[in-house]
Scaffold this motif. Sequence first.
Motif, PDB file in Angstrom:
ATOM      1  N   ILE A  11     -18.045 -32.024  16.224  1.00  0.00           N
ATOM      2  CA  ILE A  11     -19.302 -32.556  16.356  1.00  0.00           C
ATOM      3  C   ILE A  11     -20.812 -32.375  16.287  1.00  0.00           C
ATOM      4  N   GLY A  12     -20.314 -30.852  16.205  1.00  0.00           N
ATOM      5  CA  GLY A  12     -22.251 -30.809  16.128  1.00  0.00           C
ATOM      6  C   GLY A  12     -22.226 -31.116  14.858  1.00  0.00           C
ATOM      7  N   VAL A  13     -21.313 -30.901  13.615  1.00  0.00           N
ATOM      8  CA  VAL A  13     -21.656 -30.855  12.594  1.00  0.00           C
ATOM      9  C   VAL A  13     -21.845 -32.554  11.782  1.00  0.00           C
ATOM     10  N   ALA A  96     -12.035 -39.325  26.089  1.00  0.00           N
ATOM     11  CA  ALA A  96     -12.660 -40.632  26.438  1.00  0.00           C
ATOM     12  C   ALA A  96     -14.157 -40.343  26.520  1.00  0.00           C
ATOM     13  N   PRO A  97     -14.770 -40.831  25.213  1.00  0.00           N
ATOM     14  CA  PRO A  97     -16.320 -39.522  25.036  1.00  0.00           C
ATOM     15  C   PRO A  97     -16.588 -40.963  25.652  1.00  0.00           C
ATOM     16  N   THR A  98     -18.501 -39.819  26.214  1.00  0.00           N
ATOM     17  CA  THR A  98     -19.547 -41.045  26.882  1.00  0.00           C
ATOM     18  C   THR A  98     -20.682 -40.585  26.606  1.00  0.00           C
ATOM     19  N   LEU A 151     -22.851 -36.464  18.270  1.00  0.00           N
ATOM     20  CA  LEU A 151     -22.422 -36.159  19.140  1.00  0.00           C
ATOM     21  C   LEU A 151     -21.113 -37.356  19.296  1.00  0.00           C
ATOM     22  N   TYR A 152     -21.363 -38.059  20.165  1.00  0.00           N
ATOM     23  CA  TYR A 152     -21.082 -39.305  21.126  1.00  0.00           C
ATOM     24  C   TYR A 152     -19.425 -39.824  19.601  1.00  0.00           C
ATOM     25  N   GLY A 153     -20.657 -40.082  19.043  1.00  0.00           N
ATOM     26  CA  GLY A 153     -19.925 -41.058  17.131  1.00  0.00           C
ATOM     27  C   GLY A 153     -18.720 -40.370  17.058  1.00  0.00           C
ATOM     28  N   THR A 154     -18.691 -39.013  17.037  1.00  0.00           N
ATOM     29  CA  THR A 154     -18.361 -38.396  15.872  1.00  0.00           C
ATOM     30  C   THR A 154     -17.355 -37.784  16.889  1.00  0.00           C
ATOM     31  N   ALA A 155     -16.830 -37.653  18.140  1.00  0.00           N
ATOM     32  CA  ALA A 155     -16.036 -37.804  18.913  1.00  0.00           C
ATOM     33  C   ALA A 155     -15.206 -38.757  19.418  1.00  0.00           C
ATOM     34  N   LEU A 156     -15.930 -39.997  19.103  1.00  0.00           N
ATOM     35  CA  LEU A 156     -15.143 -41.151  18.786  1.00  0.00           C
ATOM     36  C   LEU A 156     -14.219 -41.554  17.394  1.00  0.00           C
TER      37      LEU A 156
END
Length: 159
Positions: A11-13, A96-98, A151-156
């Motif tokens: 997510i950082g990258v 469940a990323p928010t 961060l959020y989009g990559t986690a999804l």
Amino acid sequence: MIELLWRGILIGVGATVLMDIWAIVLNKVFGQPKANWAPAGRWFRHIARGKVFHESIAAAEPYEHELALGWAGHYGVGLAYGVIFGLIMGTGWFIAPTFVPAWIFGIVTIAAGWFLMQPGLGLGWAASKTPRPNKVRLLNFAAHTVFALGLYGTALLIR
């Protein structure tokens, strides 16, 4: 724990890549100058030698590979932020990323730029020595919001 670290790295990258795409859009659409990571690379080099704050990073001793070091540092910081955020949030957030926690973290990370990097480069606290400090601050806020979206989009994408 290892899974949290890997997810944090991803997510950082991903967030840093999105932030760089945002910078390209600002350049192409609005004529905002392209990112130049050479001064940051010079700064990183001087930090390694024990000097953090400069009156002007341009007047500091140059380093042959400062552009490469600047890019590496940029991605290193983004990766570190992803890992820190992932460790703070834990596996539950990755399931469940928010957006809101990512956005709060993204905004909090502006402090490192305003109170460490910008003064370190000789730009003053929160860009106070630049010709248009409020513009710089607004662009920082926007870039870190985009970082949070990354961060959020990559986690999804990786869940």
